[in-house]
Design an enzyme around this catalytic site. Structure first.
Site, PDB file in Angstrom:
ATOM      1  N   GLU A  92       0.891  -1.240   0.045  1.00 49.63           N
ATOM      2  CA  GLU A  92      -0.120   0.097   0.049  1.00 49.63           C
ATOM      3  C   GLU A  92       0.697   1.154  -0.025  1.00 49.63           C
ATOM      4  O   GLU A  92       2.088   1.301   0.438  1.00 49.63           O
ATOM      5  CB  GLU A  92      -0.896  -0.074   1.143  1.00 49.63           C
ATOM      6  CG  GLU A  92      -0.145   0.145   2.621  1.00 49.63           C
ATOM      7  CD  GLU A  92      -1.396   0.162   3.631  1.00 49.63           C
ATOM      8  OE1 GLU A  92      -1.102  -0.827   4.556  1.00 49.63           O
ATOM      9  OE2 GLU A  92      -2.114   0.855   3.613  1.00 49.63           O
ATOM     10  N   LYS A 108       2.752   4.437   1.165  1.00 46.14           N
ATOM     11  CA  LYS A 108       3.417   5.153   2.362  1.00 46.14           C
ATOM     12  C   LYS A 108       2.966   6.210   2.498  1.00 46.14           C
ATOM     13  O   LYS A 108       3.793   7.182   1.721  1.00 46.14           O
ATOM     14  CB  LYS A 108       4.865   4.848   2.226  1.00 46.14           C
ATOM     15  CG  LYS A 108       5.426   5.008   3.630  1.00 46.14           C
ATOM     16  CD  LYS A 108       6.872   4.768   3.489  1.00 46.14           C
ATOM     17  CE  LYS A 108       7.417   5.225   5.255  1.00 46.14           C
ATOM     18  NZ  LYS A 108       7.349   6.419   5.552  1.00 46.14           N
ATOM     19  N   ASP A 117       2.504  10.039   3.618  1.00 46.98           N
ATOM     20  CA  ASP A 117       3.380  10.994   4.541  1.00 46.98           C
ATOM     21  C   ASP A 117       2.771  11.742   5.347  1.00 46.98           C
ATOM     22  O   ASP A 117       2.491  13.152   4.962  1.00 46.98           O
ATOM     23  CB  ASP A 117       4.166  11.875   3.293  1.00 46.98           C
ATOM     24  CG  ASP A 117       5.236  12.558   3.788  1.00 46.98           C
ATOM     25  OD1 ASP A 117       5.951  13.467   3.138  1.00 46.98           O
ATOM     26  OD2 ASP A 117       5.797  12.291   5.105  1.00 46.98           O
ATOM     27  N   TYR A 140      -3.758   1.299   8.860  1.00 47.33           N
ATOM     28  CA  TYR A 140      -2.739   0.503   7.887  1.00 47.33           C
ATOM     29  C   TYR A 140      -2.227  -0.668   8.870  1.00 47.33           C
ATOM     30  O   TYR A 140      -1.477  -1.527   8.472  1.00 47.33           O
ATOM     31  CB  TYR A 140      -1.382   1.259   7.713  1.00 47.33           C
ATOM     32  CG  TYR A 140      -0.605   1.828   8.851  1.00 47.33           C
ATOM     33  CD1 TYR A 140      -0.331   3.241   8.845  1.00 47.33           C
ATOM     34  CD2 TYR A 140      -0.011   1.239   9.755  1.00 47.33           C
ATOM     35  CE1 TYR A 140       0.448   3.874   9.792  1.00 47.33           C
ATOM     36  CE2 TYR A 140       0.925   1.716  11.001  1.00 47.33           C
ATOM     37  CZ  TYR A 140       0.987   3.168  10.655  1.00 47.33           C
ATOM     38  OH  TYR A 140       1.698   3.603  11.820  1.00 47.33           O
ATOM     39  N   LYS A 179      11.190   3.526  -0.666  1.00 46.54           N
ATOM     40  CA  LYS A 179      11.419   4.741  -0.731  1.00 46.54           C
ATOM     41  C   LYS A 179      11.515   5.551  -2.247  1.00 46.54           C
ATOM     42  O   LYS A 179      12.345   4.876  -2.886  1.00 46.54           O
ATOM     43  CB  LYS A 179      12.385   5.477   0.186  1.00 46.54           C
ATOM     44  CG  LYS A 179      12.427   4.856   1.604  1.00 46.54           C
ATOM     45  CD  LYS A 179      10.913   5.399   2.323  1.00 46.54           C
ATOM     46  CE  LYS A 179      10.922   6.846   2.627  1.00 46.54           C
ATOM     47  NZ  LYS A 179      11.796   7.393   3.642  1.00 46.54           N
ATOM     48  N   CYS A 189      40.305  22.922  14.079  1.00 47.42           N
ATOM     49  CA  CYS A 189      38.663  22.909  14.664  1.00 47.42           C
ATOM     50  C   CYS A 189      38.202  24.457  14.571  1.00 47.42           C
ATOM     51  O   CYS A 189      38.851  25.185  15.059  1.00 47.42           O
ATOM     52  CB  CYS A 189      38.628  22.394  16.136  1.00 47.42           C
ATOM     53  SG  CYS A 189      36.958  22.508  16.734  1.00 47.42           S
ATOM     54  N   CYS A 197      37.469  25.518  18.549  1.00 44.31           N
ATOM     55  CA  CYS A 197      38.223  25.308  19.560  1.00 44.31           C
ATOM     56  C   CYS A 197      39.886  25.617  18.954  1.00 44.31           C
ATOM     57  O   CYS A 197      40.823  25.855  19.998  1.00 44.31           O
ATOM     58  CB  CYS A 197      38.419  24.224  20.490  1.00 44.31           C
ATOM     59  SG  CYS A 197      38.876  22.633  19.738  1.00 44.31           S
ATOM     60  N   CYS A 234      37.790  16.707  15.337  1.00 42.98           N
ATOM     61  CA  CYS A 234      38.621  17.635  16.132  1.00 42.98           C
ATOM     62  C   CYS A 234      38.935  16.730  17.216  1.00 42.98           C
ATOM     63  O   CYS A 234      38.395  15.958  17.892  1.00 42.98           O
ATOM     64  CB  CYS A 234      37.538  18.461  16.889  1.00 42.98           C
ATOM     65  SG  CYS A 234      38.165  19.540  17.997  1.00 42.98           S
ATOM     66  N   CYS A 286      36.780  21.122  23.758  1.00 42.61           N
ATOM     67  CA  CYS A 286      36.171  21.888  22.515  1.00 42.61           C
ATOM     68  C   CYS A 286      34.879  21.995  23.109  1.00 42.61           C
ATOM     69  O   CYS A 286      34.022  21.213  23.321  1.00 42.61           O
ATOM     70  CB  CYS A 286      36.170  20.936  21.420  1.00 42.61           C
ATOM     71  SG  CYS A 286      35.082  21.831  19.978  1.00 42.61           S
TER      72      CYS A 286
END
Length: 687
Positions: free
Chosen positions: A118, A120, A122, A230, A319, A413, A416, A431, A437
């Site tokens: 069936e 999907k 949204d 469903y 999907k 980084c 930091c 980092c 950090c």
């Protein structure tokens, strides 16, 4: 006020029947029997009579969908059966692989299996529980285990039956489905908002979710929401349906709307043909879908396939490719995550993708930038991966030579200044600053205080930022040294707020071992892995002492995760932080598995009905501590069923299959004996 005569009572009965039938024909059969004007006239007449004779009002009357006062908040509702996610398939090869895996696990040719397909939808997932045919409660999906109780809001949806149709509804049924808004009704909703100066929604899914979470159900009632069933999560007594599609057909008899494109097909080619056909129809459906839900149709085979982690083995979501749009890449900035991962973020000319305005997108890592060959100034294609996270897909039009700028990954980084390092074999650069950090510290603290970790109420993102910027906390243990007087120095933190936070911190000191492990923020250790570690080892000290091989012996933990866990507990600063947390009074429940008998190891048990001396969760915890797994359904492999008052189909099935059944008295007796270690482990054996 005069008492209603027989004629008035008959009119009420007739109006309710006509309105309920109109709802059923409109929402379930898609065959309207009344015009909107006729429906409204009959509803107003019923409201008029009930207004004159309040004693005639019943909870399932069509007039009772609207009018409750605003709520102060939504209660938490624990799902009796978790609302799990589905694994995804993104192409036809992955559909074939799903069919093959199902066949292999069932020891049969996967191409002979029947699958129910069936669209999907949204929207937003909800669960409805009916007792003796009447709507008892409704909740959001939430985190899959706990949702928000929104019963009053769900009652306002005309596509949600307040009372099930039919003379003999089940004693208990839990129906799950998706709440959506059709395209034309969404556009009308937004147009009305524009005219009235109200909120304009980005897309139908957001509109549906926001509408369901209104504290005033009268607002929810004005939104064009539709419920589409469903799944049947629970039903007692068991009606004997053998297939998922059969249960869906039964739901229409009860008054629920199911998707009219639901279809049963066979084998991978049947699935592929269905997905191709639906993909071609997608744009003309009039509502949003993002794929196809595929389920093994035979319920017996579903139970045999079972579950893994957070997803069933008998279902998958195919999907559809996300919608893409083209826009200009203006710049690239770098974010630092909880584990130090440096993530490049594309800053874009804002563009609408699948109904959402996108101004930022992920470039993932240095390798992805090189693969794309992308430069600042290029026109790029953007899509929302899985319809959630925007990402740069490809370069559509390179920038003119004079306008293009190379994307240079930082060697230090950006937060930091610590050296950025990249471990061989990993795509992610990190980092090296650790808790030094501030960015890592902030993310680590947000994770530590999160709802699924120590759940420190009131310790939100902005407050964590302030604490770290003032350098008041450098490790999680420092949180528990904060006092109310100190906290009142922070902006918008009065005495009461400060005292509430200190109280929340004190409450958070009492937790469970799985939550504590998860809160530590070990790389790739989510809730399921934390639970498996706690269950396998029983104590934190046992986990700390475990070597790589011992960690790999834990269910669903492979070499990479085992390495991360082992490495984490080899770091002296992590052990110091744990000891500091203990010193501040943080405690967790430990099962001490290595010191307790495990007579039920390898066995699967089922609890059904009501236990009087303990909750079912407590019974499950005691069985689990003895090595058992506790399942939600009975099979031939079930070692025993504990049946309390109200036990239904599970008890019947156990008796049919010859599975040993224990009443609560016998269960308690055996539990105590098992915990002492002085009784046989098989339910059917004599003590």
């Amino acid at each position: 006020m005069s008492q209603p005569d027989a004629k008035t009572r008959d009119e009420v009965t007739r109006l309710r029947a006509e309105l309920e039938d109109a709802n059923y024909r409109y929402y379930v059969l898609d065959d309207p029997a009344l015009t909107d004007a006729e429906y409204d006239r009959k509803l107003r007449r019923l409201q008029e009579i009930e207004g004159d004779h309040p004693e005639l009002v019943t909870p399932d009357s069509p007039t009772q969908r609207v009018g409750a006062p605003p709520a102060e908040g939504f209660p938490e509702v624990e799902h009796a059966v978790p609302m799990l996610s589905l694994d995804n398939a993104f192409d036809e090869d992955e559909i074939r692989a799903f069919v093959r895996r199902a066949g292999e696990r069932l020891e049969r040719d996967g191409e002979t299996l029947a699958f129910c397909c069936e669209p999907k939808l949204d929207g937003t997932a909800v669960s409805l529980v009916y007792e003796n045919g009447e709507l008892a409660s409704g909740a959001t999906r939430g985190d899959g285990r706990t949702g928000e109780g929104i019963t009053t809001n769900l009652r306002t949806l005309r596509s949600v039956p307040l009372k099930l149709r039919g003379a003999t509804p089940p004693g208990l049924i839990e129906v799950r489905g998706e709440v959506t808004i059709a395209h034309d009704k969404f556009e009308a909703l937004n147009e009305r908002a524009r005219q009235e100066g109200g909120k304009v929604f980005a897309n139908p899914r957001n509109a549906a979710a926001g509408s369901l979470r209104q504290l005033d159900p009268r607002i929810t009632a004005t939104r064009p929401l539709e419920f589409n069933a469903y799944q049947v999560a629970r039903i007692e007594p068991d009606p004997g349906e053998e297939t998922h599609s059969g249960l869906m057909a039964r739901l229409t008899d009860y008054g629920f709307r199911i998707n009219n494109l639901l279809q049963v097909v066979h084998g991978s080619q049947g699935l592929i043909d269905y997905c191709r056909d639906l993909g071609e129809k997608r744009d003309g459906l009039g509502y949003d879908i993002d794929g196809v839900v595929i389920k093994v149709d035979d319920l017996r085979l579903q139970r045999e396939l079972g579950f893994v982690a957070r997803a069933p083995r008998w279902a998958v979501a195919f999907k559809f490719p996300a919608q893409e749009q083209v826009t200009r890449l203006n710049d690239v900035e770098y974010q630092v995550g909880r584990t130090g991962a440096i993530t490049p973020v594309a800053r874009l000319e804002p563009v609408a993708v699948a109904g959402v305005t996108v101004a930022n997108a992920s470039l993932h890592n240095q390798d992805e930038i090189a693969r794309l060959g992308v430069k600042i100034g290029d026109r790029v294609s953007i899509r929302r991966a899985g319809d959630v996270i925007p990402q740069v897909v490809r370069v559509v039009e390179p920038a003119p030579a004079g306008d293009a700028r190379d994307i240079v990954f930082p060697s230090q980084c950006p937060v930091c200044g610590s050296e950025v390092e990249r471990i061989e074999g990993e795509a992610v650069a990190r980092c090296s600053g650790g808790l030094y950090c501030p960015a890592q510290r902030k993310e680590a603290f947000r994770h530590f205080a999160g709802r699924r970790a120590l759940d420190i109420d009131g310790l939100g993102e902005k407050l964590i930022d302030q604490l770290i910027e003032r350098d008041w906390v450098k490790t999680p243990a420092a949180l528990f040294r904060l006092d109310a007087a100190q906290l009142t120095e922070l902006p918008r933190m009065g005495r009461k707020s400060s005292e509430n936070l200190v109280a929340a911190l004190d409450k958070a000191k009492r937790t469970t071992l799985p939550r504590f492990i998860y809160a530590l923020g070990i790389r790739e250790v989510g809730e399921a892995t934390a639970n498996n570690l706690a269950r396998h080892f029983g104590t934190l000290d046992a986990i700390i002492a475990a070597d790589q091989a011992a960690l790999e012996a834990v269910e669903d933990i492979g070499p990479i995760v085992a390495h991360h866990v082992h490495t984490f507990f080899q770091q002296s600063h992590n052990l110091e932080t744990i000891e500091d947390l203990r010193a501040q009074g943080v405690r967790w429940e430990e099962a001490a598995v290595e010191e307790r008998p495990q007579p039920l190891s390898g066995q699967t048990w089922v609890l059904t009905g009501t236990l009087e001396s303990m909750t079912r969760d407590e019974g499950k915890a005691r069985l689990t501590a003895l090595g058992a797994k506790v399942a939600g359904s009975v099979s031939k492999k079930t070692a025993g069923v504990v049946a309390g008052p109200g036990a239904g189909s599970k008890l019947d099935k156990a008796e049919q299959m010859g599975v040993p059944v224990l009443d609560e008295r016998e269960f308690l007796s055996r539990l105590e004996a098992w915990e002492r270690g002085d009784t046989p482990s098989t339910p059917g054996e004599a003590t």
